[in-house]
Design an enzyme around this catalytic site. Structure first.
Site, PDB file in Angstrom:
ATOM      1  N   GLY A  44      -0.071   2.872   6.662  1.00  7.90           N
ATOM      2  CA  GLY A  44       1.043   2.889   7.542  1.00  7.90           C
ATOM      3  C   GLY A  44       1.003   4.174   8.842  1.00  7.90           C
ATOM      4  N   SER A  72       2.347  -7.771   2.661  1.00  5.54           N
ATOM      5  CA  SER A  72       3.429  -7.197   2.597  1.00  5.54           C
ATOM      6  C   SER A  72       3.292  -5.627   3.413  1.00  5.54           C
ATOM      7  CB  SER A  72       3.768  -7.040   1.171  1.00  5.54           C
ATOM      8  OG  SER A  72       2.807  -5.904   0.383  1.00  5.54           O
ATOM      9  N   ASN A  73       2.095  -5.202   3.835  1.00  2.63           N
ATOM     10  CA  ASN A  73       2.065  -3.970   4.493  1.00  2.63           C
ATOM     11  C   ASN A  73       1.678  -4.046   6.063  1.00  2.63           C
ATOM     12  OD1 ASN A  73       2.095  -2.687   1.967  1.00  2.63           O
ATOM     13  ND2 ASN A  73      -0.206  -3.124   1.402  1.00  2.63           N
ATOM     14  N   ARG A  76       3.737  -2.417   9.061  1.00  4.42           N
ATOM     15  CA  ARG A  76       3.508  -1.094   9.524  1.00  4.42           C
ATOM     16  C   ARG A  76       1.927  -0.674   9.780  1.00  4.42           C
ATOM     17  NH1 ARG A  76       4.096  -1.301   4.095  1.00  4.42           N
ATOM     18  NH2 ARG A  76       2.817   0.393   2.719  1.00  4.42           N
ATOM     19  N   LYS A  89      -9.906  -3.103   4.215  1.00  3.56           N
ATOM     20  CA  LYS A  89      -9.148  -2.675   5.251  1.00  3.56           C
ATOM     21  C   LYS A  89     -10.097  -1.738   6.262  1.00  3.56           C
ATOM     22  CE  LYS A  89      -4.556  -1.275   3.263  1.00  3.56           C
ATOM     23  NZ  LYS A  89      -3.823  -0.128   3.077  1.00  3.56           N
ATOM     24  N   ASP A 133      -0.322   8.850   1.097  1.00  5.80           N
ATOM     25  CA  ASP A 133       1.219   8.779   0.774  1.00  5.80           C
ATOM     26  C   ASP A 133       1.261   9.162  -0.547  1.00  5.80           C
ATOM     27  OD1 ASP A 133       0.239   6.709  -0.697  1.00  5.80           O
ATOM     28  OD2 ASP A 133       1.484   5.105  -0.202  1.00  5.80           O
ATOM     29  N   CYS A 196       6.501   4.226  -4.060  1.00  2.81           N
ATOM     30  CA  CYS A 196       6.613   3.504  -2.719  1.00  2.81           C
ATOM     31  C   CYS A 196       7.112   1.820  -2.923  1.00  2.81           C
ATOM     32  CB  CYS A 196       5.091   3.381  -2.223  1.00  2.81           C
ATOM     33  SG  CYS A 196       4.004   3.173  -3.703  1.00  2.81           S
ATOM     34  N   CYS A 342       8.818  -3.614 -14.786  1.00  2.00           N
ATOM     35  CA  CYS A 342       9.112  -3.191 -13.406  1.00  2.00           C
ATOM     36  C   CYS A 342       7.656  -3.216 -12.439  1.00  2.00           C
ATOM     37  CB  CYS A 342       9.854  -1.966 -13.262  1.00  2.00           C
ATOM     38  SG  CYS A 342       8.902  -0.442 -14.106  1.00  2.00           S
TER      39      CYS A 342
END
Length: 383
Positions: A44, A72-73, A76, A89, A133, A196, A342
């Site tokens: 991001g 989903s990223n 940003r 990427k 991050d 995150c 989770c």
């Protein structure tokens, strides 16, 4: 008449309007063209920062990232499009930056920065942008920068706010220099901030913060304006405010001269599969257990266990004595074992610690899925 330049006519035409800026001329532009910047993370912050770096005329960008584009990223990570999903990427980044600046040199590094390679990576560049991050990567970057005396432009974003600073300490830094450890001497525990998966981030906030970071890069490399190590900028999107304050060098702090053996795991880093994970999944897939997802609704949109695995859903944010009893009563109609999961295992562990006694009232045995959804191979997940 414009003096002879090492820049191509195409590049001169592309950046012509920058040359009209007061205090910014051909000499400054050539400094940018001759600079080599390392960007940690094509995420991001890294994506909009690299977009601006290439556009402004930085001549060489190295980017390190071992991940692939995820749908989903891209709200940003603005160098990528939906059609790039699943591609490395750094591969897509190289393509996009060359489209912005045809003369640029891009070095794609499709691996993770570690204690084994960080110092070597920093030694060969003029400046580093830390777009990571996690505390683990940020402190590794800060220490490698101080060891090598490399200027480090640092940024963080969480939800609607972000911070930016230029750190420069160690060999060659002016005076004492100022590093990250002058502000935060010790690395915080990874669990001291929301992970995150749950914190969220406004995409445009990352672009604003990345723009501030890139401005610091340009000022430092071109030698324009005030480029002050230790000057911290804090941006609040909802309040539309920007504050600054100075961080001074701590005279009592010993400068970092070698990396630590371990900087810990990132809170959102994919954990290694544990021996317990296949067993828990086998219980679900064989029908011997029912799954209970305690993530929030938006997290299920990103990735989930395969549809063939039975499951119930109770977001942690709405868990109460009444809602937990209700979902456990439903679970008891399906199985006597519940696998709670989770994103990474922390919330499911907390669920067990809080509600195992209630589960026993329904004759249920609770198990936490180690590593959570993040611990599952991507090929197995639904999303």
């Amino acid at each position: 008449m414009m003096k002879q330049s090492t820049l191509s006519q195409t590049e001169l035409r592309r950046i012509a309007r920058q040359l009209a800026l007061p205090g910014f001329g051909l000499a400054e532009q050539e400094k940018l063209a001759g600079a080599h910047v390392l960007v940690i993370g094509a995420g991001g912050l890294g994506c909009p920062a690299m977009q601006s770096l290439a556009a402004v005329g930085i001549g060489h960008i190295s980017v390190i990232d071992d991940d692939v584009v995820d749908l989903s990223n891209i709200h940003r990570q603005i160098l990528f499009g939906a059609q790039d999903e699943g591609r490395p990427k750094v591969e897509v980044t190289e393509e996009r930056l060359r489209q912005l600046q045809p003369d640029i040199t891009v070095t794609p590094l499709q691996f993770r920065m570690t204690t084994a390679n960080a110092v070597e990576l920093f030694e060969g560049v003029d400046l580093v942008i830390d777009g990571s991050d996690t505390f683990a990567t940020k402190y590794l970057s800060a220490d490698a920068a101080e060891i090598t005396g490399t200027p480090l432009v640092w940024g963080t974003v969480l939800r609607y706010r972000g911070d930016v600073a230029l750190w420069w300490s160690g060999p060659g830094a002016p005076g004492e220099g100022v590093g990250l450890r002058d502000l935060f001497p010790e690395q915080p525990d990874a669990d001291s901030v929301p992970d995150c998966a749950t914190a969220g981030v406004l995409g445009v906030t990352t672009s604003v913060v990345a723009g501030l970071m890139t401005t610091e890069v340009v000022k430092h490399l071109a030698g324009i304006g005030e480029s002050l190590p230790g000057e911290m900028l804090s941006y609040d999107a909802l309040g539309a405010s920007l504050r600054s304050f100075r961080v001074g060098a701590d005279p009592g702090r010993q400068r970092v001269t070698e990396l630590r053996d371990d900087y810990g795991a990132a809170v959102c880093q994919l954990p290694a599969l544990t021996p317990e994970l296949p067993a828990a999944v086998e219980l679900l897939s064989s029908g011997q257990a029912v799954g209970l997802d305690v993530r929030e609704d938006h997290e299920k949109l990103v990735a989930d266990l395969p549809g063939k695995l039975p499951g119930l859903h109770l977001p942690t944010s709405v868990a109460s004595a009444a809602t937990v009893r209700g979902v456990l009563e439903d679970a008891a109609q399906l199985s006597d074992t519940v696998v709670v999961y989770c994103a990474a295992g922390r919330r499911s562990d907390d669920f067990l610690a809080t509600w195992s006694g209630v589960a026993e009232e329904f004759g249920l045995s609770l198990r936490s899925l180690p590593g959570g959804v993040n611990g599952m191979p991507k090929a197995v997940l639904r999303g």
